[in-house]
Design an enzyme around this catalytic site. Structure first.
Site, mmCIF file in Angstrom:
data_model
loop_
_atom_site.group_PDB
_atom_site.id
_atom_site.type_symbol
_atom_site.label_atom_id
_atom_site.label_comp_id
_atom_site.label_asym_id
_atom_site.label_seq_id
_atom_site.Cartn_x
_atom_site.Cartn_y
_atom_site.Cartn_z
ATOM 1 N N LYS A 1 0.845 -1.206 0.000
ATOM 2 C CA LYS A 1 0.000 0.000 0.000
ATOM 3 C C LYS A 1 0.877 1.251 0.000
ATOM 4 C CE LYS A 1 -4.050 1.699 2.650
ATOM 5 N NZ LYS A 1 -4.914 1.403 3.833
ATOM 6 N N SER B 1 -9.848 1.274 2.699
ATOM 7 C CA SER B 1 -8.973 2.109 1.915
ATOM 8 C C SER B 1 -7.880 1.346 1.173
ATOM 9 C CB SER B 1 -8.300 3.151 2.819
ATOM 10 O OG SER B 1 -7.506 2.517 3.801
ATOM 11 N N SER C 1 -10.116 -1.340 6.825
ATOM 12 C CA SER C 1 -9.545 -1.129 5.496
ATOM 13 C C SER C 1 -8.760 -2.282 4.894
ATOM 14 C CB SER C 1 -8.651 0.103 5.500
ATOM 15 O OG SER C 1 -9.440 1.247 5.361
HETATM 16 N N1 GLN Z 1 -13.408 3.340 6.177
HETATM 17 C C1 GLN Z 1 -12.883 3.719 7.457
HETATM 18 C C2 GLN Z 1 -12.508 5.183 7.457
HETATM 19 O O1 GLN Z 1 -12.732 5.813 6.497
HETATM 20 C C3 GLN Z 1 -11.721 2.844 7.820
HETATM 21 C C4 GLN Z 1 -10.505 3.217 7.111
HETATM 22 C C5 GLN Z 1 -9.337 2.367 7.496
HETATM 23 O O2 GLN Z 1 -9.480 1.313 8.097
HETATM 24 N N2 GLN Z 1 -8.172 2.880 7.197
HETATM 25 O O3 GLN Z 1 -12.000 5.679 8.402
#
Ligand code: GLN
Length: 479
Positions: free
Chosen positions: A74, A149, A173
């Site tokens: 990532k 994400s 995510s």
């Molecule tokens: N979708 C969640 C957020 O927007 C989790 C994101 C994540 O786990 N990095 O915060």
């Protein structure tokens, strides 16, 4: 082996083939590099999984237990000399002078860097539409999101553009994009993996973890990720080695199902696939009962105070002085800060900074941040009590299958609801894995298994047994 045969191998099988001398590590790297480069060149006409692809195979041969199996990482993992932008314009072209501990550790174990993957900006999002480098598409249906994400990592693994990938999970995510792309994603126990060199979102929640095609691959990658790192004071020595899972049965395993996370708000097709997975678990010898996670319905509200609060503080460092973008032509320092942040951050990131700054401001701190911390403690306590009665907790990973690009971008609350089933485990710090458990409307559904702290071996074993029994055969058409 032909390139087509090579990419059909799981990462663990590829490592075994290289170790046995039947596969050349350079050929393996090239097979994936060619596929990843094609996608990178296609930009938004392709899946748009990558922000950078290695220009050539590594010059030195790889040694170690991962035998040269290449790794996609990532974007937010700092990698020396390689763009590391966390999906943000504000870090465009930033070349870190060092490599994140977990990436360095995997390289030492023999996994060379194949590519950096696209992601939501600063890991904020559930659809990968918040990236400054364009949305990622779901290989099952290019009109749909891959989840977020870590959407680039999930889509790349699902489409066979990388054998395996690293993601990070703050509130879901890793698990949610794994679910939406029909692959395996594991969020380890908080502290199991070093966060050093990960561009921070919410430090008390962020954890790195594997995204893989199979449970065995997730175990193999995790084995070489965990451990204490002197550069991260919250990292811990994992109490035992991560084993490669072999279980085929679940005899004696006590499974708890929380009604709070398996009812209202979850799509019917997802609930059907979940119920079928519970039937498989019973057939394998597990006992299944209801357990209560009474405070779980409040997890999202607490998370959307705590995570933005931490983010507002972590993102203060992006001021145009130290890294990446600097707005030109400002009259004074304050204007330079303001214009840099105005130009460099996307709208979701700005929303989180405003939410977090407000929640931490004097006079409101106790009402928002303090209260959310108390909810977090209650949620952790619910898990502790549940794990006195059961070994594992099962829920759907995400309330729906992959949704259409653009469907939820105008409605942040609808987007936040994607994390309904994953955020409680993040707040409690416990490990959880998502495996594919079937299709609804022709799209993959994820099954989430959570266990007590450091129960990764038990989780992986149970996930392996269920993976065999469910026999999810759903690779999307290879692109
Ligand atoms: N979708 C969640 C957020 O927007 C989790 C994101 C994540 O786990 N990095 O915060």
């Amino acid at each position: 082996m032909s390139p087509t045969e090579i990419i059909e191998l799981s990462a663990a099988s590829a490592a075994e083939a290289i170790a046995a001398g039947s596969l050349d590590a350079g050929e393996l790297f090239d097979a994936y590099r060619a596929r990843a480069s094609d996608d990178r060149q296609a930009g938004e006409q392709g899946l748009n999984c990558f922000t950078w692809v290695a220009p050539a195979r590594p010059t030195e041969s790889q040694h170690g237990p991962l035998a040269g199996v290449p790794l996609a990482v990532k974007d937010l993992f700092c990698t020396e000399g390689v763009p590391s932008q966390s999906g943000s314009r504000i870090l465009e072209g930033y070349l870190p002078p060092y490599t994140a501990s977990v990436v360095a550790r995997l390289a030492e174990s023999g996994a060379p860097l194949l590519a950096k993957t696209n992601q939501d900006e600063f890991a904020m999002g559930s659809s990968n539409e918040n990236s400054a480098y364009g949305a990622v598409r779901n290989p099952w249906d290019r009109g749909r999101v891959p989840g977020g994400s870590s959407g680039g990592s999930a889509a790349a693994v699902a489409a066979g553009l990388a054998p395996w990938a690293l993601g990070t999970d703050t509130g879901g995510s890793i698990r949610q994009p794994a679910a939406l792309c029909g692959i395996v994603g594991l969020k380890p126990t908080y502290g199991a993996v070093s966060r050093y060199g990960m561009i921070a979102f919410a430090s008390s929640l962020d954890q790195a973890g594997p995204l893989t095609r199979e449970v065995r691959d997730a175990a193999l990658l995790l084995r070489h990720m965990v451990g204490r790192d002197p550069c991260d004071a919250t990292s811990l020595q994992f109490p035992h080695e991560i084993e490669l899972p072999s279980a085929e049965r679940l005899d004696g395993v006590r499974i708890g199902v929380p009604p709070e996370l398996t009812g209202e708000g979850i799509e019917a097709g997802v609930l059907d696939a979940f119920a079928a997975a519970l039937d498989r678990a019973r057939e394998l010898g597990a006992s299944v009962r209801d357990i209560s996670l009474a405070h779980a319905p409040h997890a999202l509200s607490a998370y959307y105070v705590l995570a933005p609060a931490e983010a507002s503080s972590n993102l203060a460092r992006f001021d145009g002085v130290r890294y990446g973008l600097r707005a030109e032509g400002a009259e004074d320092l304050l204007e330079m800060y303001t214009r840099t942040r105005h130009d460099g951050f996307g709208s979701e990131v700005k929303r989180r900074i405003m939410l977090g700054t407000y929640a931490l401001s004097s006079g409101y701190y106790e009402a928002y941040y303090g209260r959310a911390q108390r909810v977090r403690t209650k949620i952790a306590e619910d898990f502790r009590q549940a794990f006195e009665q059961v070994d594992l907790i099962l829920t759907p990973t995400a309330p729906s299958v992959a949704f259409m690009l653009g469907e939820k971008t105008g409605d942040p609350l609808a987007m936040y609801l994607n994390d309904y089933c994953t955020v409680p485990m993040s707040l409690a710090g416990v490990p959880a894995i998502s495996i594919p458990c079937g299709l609804a409307d022709g799209l993959p559904v994820g099954l989430q298994l959570a266990g007590p702290n450091f129960s990764e071996n038990r989780l992986l074993d149970a996930a392996h047994a269920l993976e065999l029994a469910i026999a999810f055969d759903g690779a999307p058409a290879r692109v």
